[in-house]
Design a protein around this motif. Structure first.
Motif, PDB file in Angstrom:
ATOM      1  N   MET A   1       0.862  -1.157  -0.107  1.00  0.00           N
ATOM      2  CA  MET A   1       0.027  -0.090   0.102  1.00  0.00           C
ATOM      3  C   MET A   1       1.148   1.161  -0.068  1.00  0.00           C
ATOM      4  SD  MET A   1      -3.186   1.247   2.666  1.00  0.00           S
ATOM      5  CE  MET A   1      -3.267  -0.364   3.246  1.00  0.00           C
ATOM      6  N   ILE A   2       0.435   2.208  -0.682  1.00  0.00           N
ATOM      7  CA  ILE A   2       1.140   3.487  -0.763  1.00  0.00           C
ATOM      8  C   ILE A   2       0.310   4.506  -0.401  1.00  0.00           C
ATOM      9  CG2 ILE A   2       2.662   2.808  -2.615  1.00  0.00           C
ATOM     10  CD1 ILE A   2       1.196   4.551  -4.371  1.00  0.00           C
ATOM     11  N   ALA A  26     -14.850  16.821  -8.963  1.00  0.00           N
ATOM     12  CA  ALA A  26     -15.314  15.738  -9.463  1.00  0.00           C
ATOM     13  C   ALA A  26     -15.777  14.505  -9.040  1.00  0.00           C
ATOM     14  CB  ALA A  26     -14.629  15.627 -10.997  1.00  0.00           C
ATOM     15  N   GLY A  27     -14.672  14.077  -8.132  1.00  0.00           N
ATOM     16  CA  GLY A  27     -14.572  12.680  -7.396  1.00  0.00           C
ATOM     17  C   GLY A  27     -14.500  11.488  -8.188  1.00  0.00           C
ATOM     18  N   ASN A  28     -13.874  11.625  -9.326  1.00  0.00           N
ATOM     19  CA  ASN A  28     -13.421  10.678 -10.281  1.00  0.00           C
ATOM     20  C   ASN A  28     -12.622   9.774  -9.738  1.00  0.00           C
ATOM     21  OD1 ASN A  28     -15.168  11.962 -12.428  1.00  0.00           O
ATOM     22  ND2 ASN A  28     -13.160  12.928 -13.158  1.00  0.00           N
ATOM     23  N   VAL A  29     -11.553  10.156  -8.932  1.00  0.00           N
ATOM     24  CA  VAL A  29     -10.594   9.054  -8.373  1.00  0.00           C
ATOM     25  C   VAL A  29     -11.307   8.124  -7.439  1.00  0.00           C
ATOM     26  CG1 VAL A  29     -10.119  10.456  -6.217  1.00  0.00           C
ATOM     27  CG2 VAL A  29      -8.521   8.886  -7.070  1.00  0.00           C
ATOM     28  N   ASP A  30     -12.542   8.486  -6.875  1.00  0.00           N
ATOM     29  CA  ASP A  30     -13.205   7.385  -5.829  1.00  0.00           C
ATOM     30  C   ASP A  30     -13.606   6.140  -6.622  1.00  0.00           C
ATOM     31  OD1 ASP A  30     -12.984   9.675  -4.483  1.00  0.00           O
ATOM     32  OD2 ASP A  30     -15.073  10.121  -4.538  1.00  0.00           O
ATOM     33  N   GLY A  31     -13.858   5.975  -7.632  1.00  0.00           N
ATOM     34  CA  GLY A  31     -14.176   4.821  -8.363  1.00  0.00           C
ATOM     35  C   GLY A  31     -12.970   3.994  -9.003  1.00  0.00           C
ATOM     36  N   MET A  32     -11.771   4.522  -8.939  1.00  0.00           N
ATOM     37  CA  MET A  32     -10.731   4.002  -9.661  1.00  0.00           C
ATOM     38  C   MET A  32     -10.306   2.543  -9.051  1.00  0.00           C
ATOM     39  SD  MET A  32      -9.905   5.657 -12.310  1.00  0.00           S
ATOM     40  CE  MET A  32      -8.571   5.032 -12.973  1.00  0.00           C
ATOM     41  N   PRO A  33      -9.830   1.440  -9.995  1.00  0.00           N
ATOM     42  CA  PRO A  33      -9.391   0.245  -9.083  1.00  0.00           C
ATOM     43  C   PRO A  33      -8.090   0.608  -8.509  1.00  0.00           C
ATOM     44  CG  PRO A  33      -9.568   0.248 -11.521  1.00  0.00           C
ATOM     45  CD  PRO A  33      -9.815   1.514 -11.307  1.00  0.00           C
ATOM     46  N   GLY A  34      -7.854   0.138  -6.976  1.00  0.00           N
ATOM     47  CA  GLY A  34      -6.723   0.349  -6.360  1.00  0.00           C
ATOM     48  C   GLY A  34      -6.863   1.638  -5.298  1.00  0.00           C
ATOM     49  N   THR A  54      -3.682  10.944  -0.744  1.00  0.00           N
ATOM     50  CA  THR A  54      -4.545   9.656  -1.266  1.00  0.00           C
ATOM     51  C   THR A  54      -3.631   8.317  -0.911  1.00  0.00           C
ATOM     52  OG1 THR A  54      -3.449   9.681  -3.375  1.00  0.00           O
ATOM     53  CG2 THR A  54      -5.774  10.898  -3.197  1.00  0.00           C
ATOM     54  N   PHE A  55      -4.833   7.217  -0.608  1.00  0.00           N
ATOM     55  CA  PHE A  55      -3.992   5.753  -0.283  1.00  0.00           C
ATOM     56  C   PHE A  55      -4.490   4.976  -1.297  1.00  0.00           C
ATOM     57  CE2 PHE A  55      -4.475   8.366   3.526  1.00  0.00           C
ATOM     58  CZ  PHE A  55      -3.603   7.690   4.542  1.00  0.00           C
ATOM     59  N   TRP A  56      -3.336   4.120  -2.012  1.00  0.00           N
ATOM     60  CA  TRP A  56      -3.666   3.519  -2.959  1.00  0.00           C
ATOM     61  C   TRP A  56      -3.069   1.941  -2.469  1.00  0.00           C
ATOM     62  CZ3 TRP A  56      -5.858   5.215  -7.370  1.00  0.00           C
ATOM     63  CH2 TRP A  56      -6.014   6.281  -7.640  1.00  0.00           C
ATOM     64  N   GLU A  57      -3.850   1.046  -3.299  1.00  0.00           N
ATOM     65  CA  GLU A  57      -3.282  -0.357  -2.990  1.00  0.00           C
ATOM     66  C   GLU A  57      -1.828  -0.622  -3.486  1.00  0.00           C
ATOM     67  OE1 GLU A  57      -6.121  -3.267  -4.645  1.00  0.00           O
ATOM     68  OE2 GLU A  57      -7.656  -2.257  -3.662  1.00  0.00           O
ATOM     69  N   SER A  58      -1.370   0.051  -4.634  1.00  0.00           N
ATOM     70  CA  SER A  58      -0.128  -0.018  -4.983  1.00  0.00           C
ATOM     71  C   SER A  58       0.383   1.283  -5.869  1.00  0.00           C
ATOM     72  CB  SER A  58       0.000  -1.408  -6.124  1.00  0.00           C
ATOM     73  OG  SER A  58      -0.827  -1.020  -7.056  1.00  0.00           O
ATOM     74  N   ARG A  59       1.570   1.323  -6.225  1.00  0.00           N
ATOM     75  CA  ARG A  59       1.968   2.683  -6.989  1.00  0.00           C
ATOM     76  C   ARG A  59       1.490   2.201  -8.564  1.00  0.00           C
ATOM     77  NH1 ARG A  59       6.974   5.787  -6.430  1.00  0.00           N
ATOM     78  NH2 ARG A  59       6.813   7.027  -8.307  1.00  0.00           N
ATOM     79  N   ILE A  97       3.687   2.326   2.802  1.00  0.00           N
ATOM     80  CA  ILE A  97       3.260   2.158   4.090  1.00  0.00           C
ATOM     81  C   ILE A  97       3.943   0.879   4.617  1.00  0.00           C
ATOM     82  CG2 ILE A  97       1.348   1.732   5.586  1.00  0.00           C
ATOM     83  CD1 ILE A  97      -0.442   3.391   3.639  1.00  0.00           C
ATOM     84  N   ILE A  98       4.611   1.028   5.601  1.00  0.00           N
ATOM     85  CA  ILE A  98       5.428  -0.245   6.075  1.00  0.00           C
ATOM     86  C   ILE A  98       5.082  -0.459   7.621  1.00  0.00           C
ATOM     87  CG2 ILE A  98       7.374   0.177   4.714  1.00  0.00           C
ATOM     88  CD1 ILE A  98       8.780   1.519   7.342  1.00  0.00           C
ATOM     89  N   GLN A  99       4.294   0.613   8.127  1.00  0.00           N
ATOM     90  CA  GLN A  99       3.510   0.170   9.486  1.00  0.00           C
ATOM     91  C   GLN A  99       2.241   1.159   9.607  1.00  0.00           C
ATOM     92  OE1 GLN A  99       5.974   0.891  12.772  1.00  0.00           O
ATOM     93  NE2 GLN A  99       4.617  -0.072  14.286  1.00  0.00           N
ATOM     94  N   HIS A 100       1.274   0.341  10.237  1.00  0.00           N
ATOM     95  CA  HIS A 100       0.149   1.372  10.338  1.00  0.00           C
ATOM     96  C   HIS A 100      -0.626   0.732  11.725  1.00  0.00           C
ATOM     97  CE1 HIS A 100      -4.667   1.152   9.806  1.00  0.00           C
ATOM     98  NE2 HIS A 100      -4.108   2.754   9.304  1.00  0.00           N
TER      99      HIS A 100
END
Length: 140
Positions: A1-2, A26-34, A54-59, A97-100
């Motif tokens: 996660m990044i 616009a909120g277009n990012v909200d529905g993006m994969p990852g 923003t938080f993402w599953e991967s780069r 993210i290495i620790q949460h």
């Protein structure tokens, strides 16, 4: 996660319009994969930048967003403020993210302040101690 932190240096005279633009984004990012989540952070000191976090599953997911048609549509209004609205070029930072621990804001809460007030009121009513009563945790 990044996480991706876009630090935007807004002149104080333009802060209200800058925030307005984000409230009506616009909120277009909200529905993006990852895509995981979005936060807009207001500086508490006058010369510090706003941070779009923003938080993402991967780069790879983030980079796919930046190459997408949705990205172009989502940033179409970003030129609505004059160049004079910005003190310096924005700075983009990507972190792994290495620790949460915990959550940046409470689940289902519209704003961290709303959750803090609710927790404090519940604690006071019950005579107990809640997370809202504790000092903030700092990374060591």
């Amino acid at each position: 996660m990044i996480t991706v932190a876009n630090r935007i240096f807004v002149e104080p005279d333009f802060a209200e319009q800058f925030e307005h633009n984000f409230r009506h984004r616009a909120g277009n990012v909200d529905g993006m994969p990852g895509f995981i989540s979005f936060l807009l952070l207001r500086p508490t000191r006058e010369h510090d930048p706003y941070v779009v976090l923003t938080f993402w599953e991967s780069r790879e997911h983030f980079e796919a967003w930046t190459r997408s048609e949705a990205f172009v549509r989502g940033h179409a209004r970003s030129g609505s403020l004059p160049r004079a609205a910005f003190r310096a070029p924005n700075q983009l930072e990507v972190h792994e993210i290495i620790q949460h621990s915990g959550s940046p804001i409470g689940a289902g809460s519209a704003a961290a302040g709303d959750q803090h007030a609710s927790s404090a009121a519940a604690s006071q009513a019950s005579g107990g101690t809640s997370q809202a009563d504790l000092p903030p945790r700092h990374a060591c």
